[in-house]
Design an enzyme around this catalytic site. Structure first.
Site, short mmCIF file in Angstrom:
data_model
loop_
_atom_site.label_atom_id
_atom_site.label_comp_id
_atom_site.label_asym_id
_atom_site.label_seq_id
_atom_site.Cartn_x
_atom_site.Cartn_y
_atom_site.Cartn_z
N ARG A 1 6.06 -0.89 -5.85
CA ARG A 1 5.96 -1.64 -4.60
C ARG A 1 4.92 -2.75 -4.67
O ARG A 1 4.85 -3.59 -3.80
CB ARG A 1 5.58 -0.69 -3.46
CG ARG A 1 6.63 0.37 -3.21
CD ARG A 1 6.03 1.55 -2.50
NE ARG A 1 5.64 1.23 -1.15
CZ ARG A 1 6.28 1.66 -0.07
NH1 ARG A 1 7.34 2.43 -0.21
NH2 ARG A 1 5.87 1.35 1.10
N GLU B 1 9.19 -17.34 -6.76
CA GLU B 1 8.57 -16.01 -6.77
C GLU B 1 8.06 -15.61 -8.15
O GLU B 1 6.97 -15.07 -8.27
CB GLU B 1 9.63 -14.96 -6.40
CG GLU B 1 9.62 -14.48 -4.99
CD GLU B 1 10.57 -13.31 -4.78
OE1 GLU B 1 11.75 -13.40 -5.17
OE2 GLU B 1 10.12 -12.30 -4.23
N CYS C 1 0.81 -1.22 0.00
CA CYS C 1 0.00 0.00 0.00
C CYS C 1 0.85 1.27 0.00
O CYS C 1 1.91 1.32 0.60
CB CYS C 1 -0.89 0.02 1.23
SG CYS C 1 -1.97 -1.41 1.34
N HIS D 1 18.65 -37.59 3.78
CA HIS D 1 17.81 -37.67 4.98
C HIS D 1 16.34 -37.41 4.67
O HIS D 1 15.56 -37.11 5.58
CB HIS D 1 18.33 -36.68 6.04
CG HIS D 1 19.72 -36.99 6.47
ND1 HIS D 1 20.04 -38.09 7.25
CD2 HIS D 1 20.91 -36.39 6.21
CE1 HIS D 1 21.34 -38.13 7.46
NE2 HIS D 1 21.89 -37.10 6.84
N TRP E 1 -2.80 -2.96 -1.52
CA TRP E 1 -2.38 -4.36 -1.66
C TRP E 1 -3.26 -5.12 -0.68
O TRP E 1 -3.16 -4.94 0.53
CB TRP E 1 -0.90 -4.48 -1.29
CG TRP E 1 -0.30 -5.83 -1.54
CD1 TRP E 1 0.10 -6.36 -2.73
CD2 TRP E 1 -0.02 -6.83 -0.55
NE1 TRP E 1 0.63 -7.61 -2.54
CE2 TRP E 1 0.56 -7.93 -1.22
CE3 TRP E 1 -0.20 -6.90 0.84
CZ2 TRP E 1 0.95 -9.07 -0.55
CZ3 TRP E 1 0.20 -8.06 1.49
CH2 TRP E 1 0.77 -9.13 0.79
N LYS F 1 6.59 -5.26 -3.28
CA LYS F 1 8.02 -4.95 -3.17
C LYS F 1 8.41 -4.62 -1.75
O LYS F 1 9.44 -5.06 -1.26
CB LYS F 1 8.34 -3.77 -4.10
CG LYS F 1 9.79 -3.37 -4.10
CD LYS F 1 10.63 -4.46 -4.74
CE LYS F 1 12.12 -4.19 -4.62
NZ LYS F 1 12.89 -5.43 -4.86
N LYS G 1 13.94 -17.28 -5.81
CA LYS G 1 13.78 -16.51 -7.05
C LYS G 1 12.88 -17.28 -8.02
O LYS G 1 11.97 -16.71 -8.62
CB LYS G 1 15.13 -16.24 -7.73
CG LYS G 1 16.02 -15.22 -7.09
CD LYS G 1 15.58 -13.78 -7.27
CE LYS G 1 14.71 -13.33 -6.13
NZ LYS G 1 15.37 -12.83 -4.94
N GLU H 1 18.37 -18.91 -2.04
CA GLU H 1 18.00 -17.71 -2.79
C GLU H 1 17.59 -18.07 -4.23
O GLU H 1 16.62 -17.52 -4.77
CB GLU H 1 19.18 -16.72 -2.78
CG GLU H 1 19.04 -15.50 -3.67
CD GLU H 1 17.86 -14.59 -3.33
OE1 GLU H 1 17.13 -14.86 -2.37
OE2 GLU H 1 17.67 -13.62 -4.09
N ASN I 1 -2.66 2.65 5.41
CA ASN I 1 -1.69 1.55 5.24
C ASN I 1 -1.59 0.84 6.58
O ASN I 1 -1.59 1.50 7.63
CB ASN I 1 -0.30 2.07 4.91
CG ASN I 1 -0.18 2.56 3.48
OD1 ASN I 1 -1.13 2.48 2.71
ND2 ASN I 1 0.99 3.06 3.14
N GLY I 2 -1.42 -0.47 6.55
CA GLY I 2 -1.24 -1.21 7.80
C GLY I 2 -2.40 -2.16 8.05
O GLY I 2 -3.21 -2.42 7.15
C1 AGP Z 1 12.92 -10.91 -2.54
O1 AGP Z 1 12.97 -11.37 -3.84
C2 AGP Z 1 11.60 -10.83 -1.96
N1 AGP Z 1 10.72 -10.07 -2.75
C3 AGP Z 1 11.47 -10.68 -0.46
O2 AGP Z 1 11.82 -11.91 0.08
C4 AGP Z 1 12.26 -9.56 0.26
O3 AGP Z 1 13.62 -9.83 0.23
C5 AGP Z 1 11.73 -9.45 1.71
O4 AGP Z 1 10.39 -9.08 1.68
C6 AGP Z 1 12.53 -8.49 2.55
O5 AGP Z 1 12.47 -7.20 2.05
P1 AGP Z 1 13.48 -6.08 2.51
O6 AGP Z 1 14.84 -6.48 2.07
O7 AGP Z 1 13.00 -4.82 1.81
O8 AGP Z 1 13.38 -5.97 3.99
#
Ligand code: AGP
Length: 616
Positions: free
Chosen positions: A27, A496, A2, A512, A74, A611, A493, A489, A99-100
């Protein structure tokens, strides 16, 4: 996530509100809206389409005013639909954006329903609008103060009233909100204007005079003046907040020759790393701010708090901190740490890592750590003006530049660079870094941009693999030691942005349990640096091949892992020592990116994700 923009001005502020929303678009959002005071009443336009569509709607409908608020939503409470989009109205008199998350919204809704209020949305926000209306007795500021005392949870709000044109009131607790003071220059060129925004970026080019509102603040905006009230228990007291000059970037970076921001940002990594390391002549604690030496001298352990990708850079740093600086380190997912019982140690350096610097869980975890008596705080962050930087004593600002793609790439690699510098600085203070070692590490760091160019040149080979991945629904990622977080990571990726189910394991853990998943249908991506664990890793690859699994290995040039049936190899440059994770993550970013492109997903704005995650 948001976004809020609000303003009072002697001029029409609708173009500024919409432009502000456009600057916050990256965002992530699923609906947007704007409301103004026009012709003695409230007018609003809302859309589940893009902000560009909202702009057309306001232009077509002749929406124009000097008083207004706008929002990108959002969805949390209620589906992404026009009736849930902000601004929300109460009885044609109060307009409000938020927001929130309000935790006691059910209780308040029941109370307000009993008083005859009718709800048009499923949002927690509409509850606040009706509450302000219920408390309104001719003074919006008083009504907002009364309302926020009833709220539990996190909020940043902007609200105006039909009966008080030229006035917008804001309030924040747990969600960021800033005040902008109008200037003679800028797009609006109105020194009497006052603005509200959830992020200074929304006001880039409009004003550079910013007040960062603090927790509990309520702010009254009128033409040519503003007042801030600080919360003190159940009361509010007038207070002064410093106006800072902030050069916010517009974020509206050009795509140039790239198809998506994510691709552009992957390719920007050599420059981002060079910028992040610019001016680092030698290792000194002061790279992290004044007073860092005495902080580093007084800590015996490191606690890293972060979420998502940022937590993986923290996990990588744990290996560096323990092996190079010889300092115990634990890494905690912020959303878990904030709620669990832990054993605090005041001699801990609490390190938060965040691209945005606004992640609600990480900020709350930091607050929690401080409440437990851990006062030595440091952040590795990409936004110098963010709450995280303001809340921590020490900081290293990564210079990745604005990251637009929801999937973090250049922020991650620059975080790793900042964390490596932190490792070296702690090692130095603790007597574990000779001048010669310092010189060698710095030389390797300075060479990173060139080394990264060589890795980026592998893109055509990765594209060829991506075609095969695009037809899969599952994937396993393996790594060992320093490169296990890199495997995590890579898996994050891929899920996501391509929506392929991917899991990462330390390769030794395969037998395991996860080995049961391995069939000819399961691609197994492996990060294979030529480090001390290479021979162990090779045995793990054999375990996969023996079960018919298809291996896709990113192997350092000197590993002698050769392609064969069922074993595909992309050759990385020679082993890059401790900094190898910064190189090895790049082909994994490219693999996720090209697989997503082949599947036709919305790469920069993947479904359900935002974002900047400013809610818990
Ligand atoms: C990364 O690809 C993600 N979109 C997400 O995991 C992100 O890293 C996480 O939300 C933390 O965000 P920040 O680094 O802005 O705190």
């Amino acid at each position: 996530m948001c976004g809020i923009v609000g303003a009072v001005s002697a001029n029409n502020i609708v173009p500024i509100l919409v432009q502000g929303l456009q600057r916050l678009e990256y965002r992530g959002y699923d609906s947007c809206g704007v409301a103004v005071h026009q012709g003695g009443e409230l007018r609003r336009s809302r859309s589940t389409s893009r902000v560009a569509e909202l702009r057309t709607m306001t232009e077509d409908d002749g929406v124009a005013s000097g008083t207004g608020i706008a929002h990108t939503r959002w969805a949390t409470h209620g589906a992404p639909a026009v009736h849930n989009a902000h601004p929300h109205f109460s009885r044609g008199q109060i307009a409000l954006v938020h927001n929130g998350i309000i935790e006691n919204h059910d209780e308040l809704r029941d109370e307000l329903k009993a008083k005859g209020y009718v709800f048009e949305s499923q949002t927690d926000t509409e509850v606040i609008a009706h509450l302000v209306h219920h408390l309104y007795a001719g003074d919006l500021l008083e009504a907002v103060q009364g309302a926020v005392l009833r709220l539990r949870g996190a909020y940043a709000i902007a609200v105006f009233c039909r009966d008080e044109p030229g006035r917008v009131v804001g309030a924040r607790e747990g969600s960021p909100l800033i005040l902008g003071v109008g200037t003679e220059s800028g797009t609006q060129a109105d020194p009497t204007a006052r603005y509200l925004a959830s992020d200074a970026m929304a006001l880039a080019g409009v004003t550079d005079r910013i007040v960062y509102l603090e927790e509990g603040d309520v702010v009254d905006l009128q033409l040519g003046k503003h007042w801030v009230l600080a919360r003190d228990g159940e009361r509010f007291k007038p207070t002064e907040r410093e106006v800072k000059i902030v050069q916010a970037h517009s974020g509206a970076a050009e795509l140039g020759p790239y198809r998506h921001y994510m691709q552009k940002e992957i390719f920007e990594q050599p420059r981002a790393l060079a910028d992040t390391l610019e001016g680092v002549e030698g290792i000194t604690p002061e790279l992290f701010g004044d007073g860092a030496y005495s902080v580093f001298k007084n800590v015996d352990r490191v606690l890293i708090l972060a979420c998502g990708t940022s937590s993986y850079s923290g996990m990588t740093a744990k290996y560096w901190l323990e092996s190079i600086a010889k300092i115990p380190c634990s890494v905690e997912i912020a959303s878990e740490y904030r709620y669990r019982d832990s054993v605090p140690d005041p001699r801990t350096l609490v390190v938060t890592i965040s691209q945005s610097g606004e992640t609600a869980d990480t900020l709350a975890a930091l607050k929690h750590a401080r409440s437990l008596g851990m006062e030595h705080t440091l952040t590795i962050c990409n936004v110098a003006t963010s709450a995280m930087v303001r809340e921590c004593k020490l900081a290293y600002i990564t210079r990745a530049g604005v990251e637009v793609g929801v999937a973090s790439t250049k922020a991650f690699s620059t975080q790793l660079a900042g964390l490596f510098l932190l490792t070296l600085a702690l090692a130095q203070v603790r007597g574990h870094l000779t001048d010669e070692q310092e010189a060698q590490h710095l030389k390797a760091m300075r060479h990173l941009p060139v080394a990264l160019q060589a890795v980026l040149a592998l893109e055509p080979q990765v594209v060829a693999w991506a075609e095969a991945f695009a037809r899969k629904e599952n994937a396993l990622f393996l790594g060992r030691g320093l490169h296990y977080p890199i495997a995590l990571e890579g898996a994050l990726k891929l899920k996501e942005i391509s929506y392929i189910h991917a899991e990462a394991y330390p390769a030794g853990e395969l037998k395991h349990g996860p080995l049961a998943l391995v069939t000819a249908e399961m691609p197994v991506v492996t990060v294979a640096p030529n480090d001390a664990l290479l021979e162990k890793l090779k045995s793990n690859l054999q375990e996969v091949r023996a079960r018919g699994g298809e291996l896709f290995v990113f192997a350092d040039d000197d590993t002698k892992i050769e392609s064969s049936p069922g074993l595909h190899v992309i050759r990385m440059p020679e082993h890059y020592g401790a900094l190898s994770p910064i190189l090895h993550v790049v082909p994994l970013q490219l693999l996720a990116y090209h697989t997503a492109c082949a599947r036709g997903t919305d790469v920069d704005k993947p479904r359900n994700l935002a974002k900047s995650v400013t809610v818990e």
